[in-house]
Write a protein that holds these residues in place. Structure first.
Motif, PDB file in Angstrom:
ATOM      1  N   GLU A 464      -7.493 -13.600   7.527  1.00  0.00           N
ATOM      2  CA  GLU A 464      -7.472 -13.993   6.284  1.00  0.00           C
ATOM      3  C   GLU A 464      -8.802 -13.868   5.632  1.00  0.00           C
ATOM      4  O   GLU A 464      -8.966 -13.558   4.231  1.00  0.00           O
ATOM      5  CB  GLU A 464      -6.883 -15.535   5.973  1.00  0.00           C
ATOM      6  N   LYS A 497      -1.543 -11.370  -2.596  1.00  0.00           N
ATOM      7  CA  LYS A 497      -1.414 -12.845  -2.405  1.00  0.00           C
ATOM      8  C   LYS A 497      -2.826 -13.285  -2.382  1.00  0.00           C
ATOM      9  O   LYS A 497      -3.879 -12.600  -2.358  1.00  0.00           O
ATOM     10  CB  LYS A 497      -0.893 -13.045  -0.915  1.00  0.00           C
ATOM     11  N   GLU A 501      -3.006 -16.538   2.223  1.00  0.00           N
ATOM     12  CA  GLU A 501      -1.645 -16.330   2.360  1.00  0.00           C
ATOM     13  C   GLU A 501      -1.331 -14.803   2.352  1.00  0.00           C
ATOM     14  O   GLU A 501       0.069 -14.325   2.237  1.00  0.00           O
ATOM     15  CB  GLU A 501      -0.926 -16.759   0.958  1.00  0.00           C
ATOM     16  N   ARG A 502      -2.424 -14.068   2.780  1.00  0.00           N
ATOM     17  CA  ARG A 502      -1.885 -12.567   3.041  1.00  0.00           C
ATOM     18  C   ARG A 502      -1.573 -11.998   4.179  1.00  0.00           C
ATOM     19  O   ARG A 502      -0.835 -11.063   4.242  1.00  0.00           O
ATOM     20  CB  ARG A 502      -3.387 -11.865   2.582  1.00  0.00           C
ATOM     21  N   SER A 504       0.711 -12.217   7.630  1.00  0.00           N
ATOM     22  CA  SER A 504       1.953 -12.872   8.323  1.00  0.00           C
ATOM     23  C   SER A 504       2.621 -12.087   9.291  1.00  0.00           C
ATOM     24  O   SER A 504       1.867 -10.959   9.650  1.00  0.00           O
ATOM     25  CB  SER A 504       2.967 -13.339   7.458  1.00  0.00           C
TER      26      SER A 504
END
Length: 565
Positions: A464, A497, A501-502, A504
Motif C-alpha cells: 500500500e 482507490k 484500499e488499493r 486486495s
C-alpha cells in the motif's frame, strides 16, 4: 512560439522517420539498411543558443538493448497524457508507423524482432560523436547531464563511479545534477564533485543540520551564449532519503523546494538572465507541476522517470524536454533568445542507433581503457535466455521476475520482493547472459539480499505504501520508482482507490491460499534502505540461480491484476 507542425518537422529523427507522418522516407531508408549518421544528425540550425541534454545514463558505457515500457499509468490530471501512453497509443499520438525505427526507439511492441533489424542503442562513444557534430554546427552549445550517471554497472560499482566520471569529463559537460550519485556515500560524492571541471548544481540540496543551501552544490550558473545571458538552475532528486538510504548521506536534505526555486528564478532574472533553464531530476510529472507553480522558467530538461518524448510538452510558457535514459537518446534544443526573452524553440530527440552512429575514436579508446581491468569478469557467460529480458514499467518486467525467482529459490523464501527501479538494459531471446548483464540490473551500493519473516498484514502495508508513492494523484507525493516487484505472491491493485484500499486478493502462489494477515511468511528481498542489512549480494544470488538454470525461460506473469486504470 512555433506550431506543433513545426515542432514535428524539426523533432527527433523519429518524427522524420515515420512514413505515416508525411515527413520523409526514413523508415524505408532504414529498412534498406541505408539510414545514415548524417540523416540522424540533420538539423535546421535555429536561433542563437543550443542546448544538449543527456540524462539517466546509469553507468552504461557500451551499446545496449533497451525496451521502453508497456505499462506507464498516469493518475489524476496526468491520466492519458504523455508520457503515460505506450505502444500503439503512443505511436498514434505522434504519427509513428508500426515497425519503423521510431517504433523501435520509442515503444515496446515487437521489440525482439525490431532489435534484430535495428540493433543496439547507446554507447558513450556514439553519444560523443553526436555531441561533437552539434558543437561543429554550434561551437558554443551547452551540454548538460541530468544525473543518475555514476551508478548502474559492474565497472561503475568497482571504481566507485570513477569510470563514468572519466568518460563524462571527456564529453566536457557544462553542468550536472544528481540522484543515485549520492548512494556512493557523501564522502565519495564530495571527493568527486570537488574534482569536477564543470558545475555541480542543486538549488534543493541543503545542509541537513542548518537547513541552508549546501556549499558544495551551487544553485545555478550563468553562461554567456549567442549574445544572451543563460541561467541554469539545478534540481536534484527531491526524495533522496525516502527512495534511497538516508544514512549514506546524512549531511544533506533535499525536497522540491518550490519557494526556493522561485527565489532562484527571480534572483537570476534580476541579475539579467535572458533565458532560464532548469536542469532537473524531479521526474516528468513533478516537473509539470513545478512548471505550473514557479513562474519564469523557459525550459526544463527533465530526468529521473526515463521518459523519451519526441516533442517538448508546454506548461504555461515552460517547455519540458524528456531525453530518455541509458544513453539511448541525445536531445538538441535550439533557442531564439532576443530582447531578454525566449522567442522560439526547436527540438530534436536523436536516437543513438549504435550501428549507424560511428564511435568517437578517442572516447572509444577511453571506454576500453576503463573496462580493461575487468574484461574477463565482464565477459564471463553465466547462461543464456530464451525470453526477452527487460525492466521498465509500473509492474514486473521479466528481469524482475528472474530476480524474484532467484530470491525464492536461492534464499528458500515464500515471497520475494525486488525494488521497482527503472534502470537496466534488455536482452533479446538467444542472447548469452554475462556477468556484466546481471550487474547492469542489480548493481548498487546496498545490494544485500535479506531474508526475514513478515506477517501478511505487514506485507500489505508495504504494498500500500509503495502504491501510494506511485499512484497518488498529486505528483508531489509520488516519491518512489515503480511498484515493488513481487515473486511467489499475486494480488489485485485498484489504482483509483485511496491509500490503504488499493491492494486486495493477496495470494500465495504455491498453495493458492489467500495471504493470512496474522500469519508470518518468509520474505527475501534486496535494496533495503535500512542500515546494517545482512545477506549475500543480489548479483551473486542471481548468478547462482542462472548457472543452475543454464537457459532462462520465463512464463508470462499474470499474478498482478490491475483495476481502476
Amino acid at each position: 512560439m512555433i506550431s506543433r507542425r513545426d515542432f514535428l518537422q524539426v523533432s527527433m529523427a523519429a518524427s522524420a522517420l515515420v512514413g505515416a507522418s508525411g515527413f520523409g522516407n526514413w523508415a524505408r531508408l532504414a529498412a534498406q539498411q541505408s539510414l545514415s549518421q548524417d540523416q540522424l544528425l540533420e538539423f535546421d540550425t535555429y536561433g542563437n543558443i543550443s542546448l544538449i541534454h543527456v540524462t539517466d545514463i546509469h553507468g552504461q558505457l557500451k551499446p545496449i538493448y533497451f525496451r521502453e515500457p508497456s505499462v506507464n499509468i498516469g493518475v489524476g490530471a496526468n491520466k492519458g497524457h504523455v508520457p503515460h501512453i505506450t505502444g500503439a497509443d503512443f505511436r498514434k499520438a505522434y504519427g509513428i508507423a508500426d515497425g519503423s525505427p521510431s517504433a523501435y526507439a520509442l515503444t515496446h511492441d515487437d521489440f525482439s524482432a525490431l532489435a534484430q533489424a535495428y540493433g543496439r542503442v547507446g554507447g558513450l562513444d556514439r553519444v560523443a560523436t553526436i555531441i561533437n557534430a552539434i558543437r561543429a554546427d554550434r561551437p558554443d552549445a551547452l551540454l548538460f547531464d541530468g544525473g543518475d550517471t555514476w551508478h548502474g554497472s559492474y565497472t561503475c560499482h568497482h571504481t566507485a563511479g570513477q569510470d563514468m566520471v572519466n568518460v563524462m569529463n571527456a564529453l566536457k559537460p557544462d553542468a550536472m545534477t544528481f540522484h543515485w550519485e549520492f548512494t556512493l556515500g557523501s564522502e565519495r560524492v564530495q571527493e568527486i564533485v570537488e574534482s569536477l571541471p564543470f558545475a555541480a548544481l542543486g538549488q534543493n540540496i541543503f545542509d541537513a543540520e542548518w537547513d541552508e543551501p549546501a556549499e558544495l552544490f551551487k544553485p545555478y550558473k550563468f553562461f554567456e551564449r549567442g549574445g544572451a545571458k543563460v541561467a541554469v538552475i539545478g534540481q536534484a532528486f527531491p526524495y533522496m532519503p525516502i527512495a534511497n538510504p538516508g544514512w549514506m548521506f546524512p549531511e544533506y536534505s533535499f525536497g522540491i523546494r518550490d519557494e526556493n526555486m522561485q527565489a532562484m528564478v527571480d534572483e537570476v532574472r534580476a541579475a539579467g538572465a535572458d533565458l532560464v533553464v532548469v536542469l532537473s531530476h524531479n521526474g516528468f510529472d513533478v516537473d509539470k507541476k513545478m512548471a505550473g507553480k514557479v513562474q519564469g522558467i523557459d525550459v526544463i530538461l527533465s530526468g529521473h522517470t526515463h521518459d523519451a518524448l519526441p516533442e517538448p510538452v508546454l506548461v504555461g510558457k515552460t517547455h519540458i524536454i524528456a531525453s530518455g535514459s541509458n544513453g539511448k537518446f541525445v536531445s538538441r534544443v535550439d533557442l531564439d533568445v532576443r530582447d531578454g526573452q525566449l522567442m522560439g524553440l526547436r527540438h530534436k530527440l536523436i536516437p543513438v542507433f549504435s550501428d549507424v552512429i560511428a564511435p568517437d575514436p578517442a572516447v572509444a579508446q577511453l571506454i576500453e581503457a576503463e573496462r580493461a581491468p575487468f574484461k574477463d569478469q565482464l565477459a564471463e557467460v553465466i547462461g543464456q535466455t530464451d525470453t526477452l529480458l527487460y525492466r521498465r514499467g509500473n509492474f514486473n518486467g521479466t528481469w524482475d521476475d528472474l530476480i524474484c525467482d532467484a530470491l525464492l529459490s536461492e534464499r528458500e523464501a515464500d515471497i520475494a520482493m525486488s525494488p521497482g527501479v527503472r534502470w537496466g538494459p534488455s536482452l533479446v531471446p538467444g542472447d548469452d547472459i554475462t556477468r556484466e548483464d546481471i550487474w547492469n540490473v542489480t548493481s548498487m551500493s546496498y545490494g544485500a539480499a535479506y531474508r526475514s519473516e513478515m506477517t501478511g498484514e505487514f506485507i500489505k502495508v508495504i504494498l500500500e505504501d509503495v502504491a501510494d508513492n506511485i499512484f497518488n494523484p498529486d505528483p508531489y507525493y509520488q516519491q518512489g520508482g515503480d511498484m515493488v516487484r513481487i515473486g511467489g505472491m499475486g494480488y489485485r491493485i485498484d489504482i483509483s482507490k485511496p491509500q490503504g484500499e488499493r491492494i486486495s486478493e493477496m495470494t500465495l502462489l504455491r498453495t493458492g491460499e489467500l495471504i493470512d494477515p496474522s500469519k508470518s511468511y518468509v520474505v527475501s528481498g534486496w535494496a533495503s534502505v535500512n542500515e546494517g542489512t545482512e545477506g549475500p549480494m543480489i548479483w551473486d544470488v542471481v548468478e547462482d540461480h542462472i548457472r543452475k538454470l543454464g537457459t532462462v525461460s520465463l512464463a508470462p506473469n499474470t499474478s498482478v491484476q490491475v483495476a481502476g486504470v
